[in-house]
Design a protein around this motif. Structure first.
Motif, PDB file in Angstrom:
ATOM      1  N   PHE A  84      -2.012  47.251  -2.837  1.00 38.62           N
ATOM      2  CA  PHE A  84      -3.010  47.412  -1.772  1.00 38.62           C
ATOM      3  C   PHE A  84      -2.323  47.782  -0.466  1.00 38.62           C
ATOM      4  N   GLY A  85      -1.183  47.152  -0.219  1.00 36.67           N
ATOM      5  CA  GLY A  85      -0.409  47.452   0.987  1.00 36.67           C
ATOM      6  C   GLY A  85      -0.014  48.921   1.040  1.00 36.67           C
ATOM      7  N   GLU A  86       0.390  49.468  -0.123  1.00 39.39           N
ATOM      8  CA  GLU A  86       0.738  50.894  -0.209  1.00 39.39           C
ATOM      9  C   GLU A  86      -0.482  51.776   0.068  1.00 39.39           C
ATOM     10  N   MET A  87      -1.602  51.387  -0.523  1.00 37.32           N
ATOM     11  CA  MET A  87      -2.822  52.185  -0.396  1.00 37.32           C
ATOM     12  C   MET A  87      -3.331  52.228   1.041  1.00 37.32           C
ATOM     13  N   PHE A  88      -3.225  51.090   1.747  1.00 39.05           N
ATOM     14  CA  PHE A  88      -3.793  50.992   3.091  1.00 39.05           C
ATOM     15  C   PHE A  88      -2.732  50.996   4.196  1.00 39.05           C
TER      16      PHE A  88
END
Length: 198
Positions: A84-88
């Motif tokens: 999620f950190g990568e995505m956002f």
């Protein structure tokens, strides 16, 4: 072309905000005319709805991808958080916060999907952790699903900064895991927390 517009708009909305991005911005970024966008979407709200749907699909795929890697229950939660950190990572303000503030109707519709998806994911993770002796066997699974859901969504709905929300989510994950963990689970949690700071 419609799918390309939705995909590019979704990227831009996540990066720069649902409110600040205009149809002109999207057209400029794609080197197409605004008229081309309006051929597929009669207004920005429709485009946002379609983009949010695509983001949900990506989130669903991301969660399934993490689950398919056969991590233990605690590693799985940390892996989902990392993905999620990568995505956002390019977002300055929390996408959920923006959507709730500027497009409440779209937000309410999106929430139905989020609740079902998250509760299913949390329940599956807790049951997996119990089976692996990482979480206590006497847990009230449904209560813990709701506790974690309320924690995570309260953070995202009420925290404007994406960076701050991401940090608070880590604290919530640790809090949630410690509340459920067996002694073996605490060891696994500490190991995963150490890997984050490296």
């Amino acid at each position: 072309m419609k799918e390309k517009i939705i995909s590019k708009a979704g990227e831009m909305f996540l990066k720069l905000g649902f409110k600040s991005i205009t149809m002109d911005d999207i057209a400029g970024e794609m080197c197409i005319s605004k008229k081309t966008i309006y051929k597929y979407f009669c207004n920005k709200e429709i485009l946002i709805e379609e983009s949010v749907h695509l983001i949900h699909t990506k989130v669903h795929e991301l969660i399934n991808d993490a689950i398919s890697k056969n991590y233990n229950a605690i590693e799985e939660n940390f892996e989902i958080r990392r993905m999620f950190g990568e995505m956002f990572k390019s977002s300055d303000t929390s996408p959920i916060f923006q959507l709730k503030k500027h497009y409440p109707e779209i937000y309410r519709n999106a929430l139905k999907f989020q609740i079902e998806e998250c509760e299913f994911c949390f329940r599956q993770n807790i049951e997996k952790g119990i089976a692996q002796n990482l979480y206590r066997k006497d847990l009230n699974v449904e209560a813990y699903v709701k506790f974690y859901y309320y924690l995570i969504f309260n953070i995202n709905e009420n925290t404007q900064s994406e960076r701050e929300a991401y940090q608070l989510e880590l604290e919530a994950l640790e809090y949630h895991t410690r509340a459920m963990a067996t002694p073996e689970g605490v060891i696994e949690l500490e190991k995963n927390l150490l890997n984050i700071t490296k």
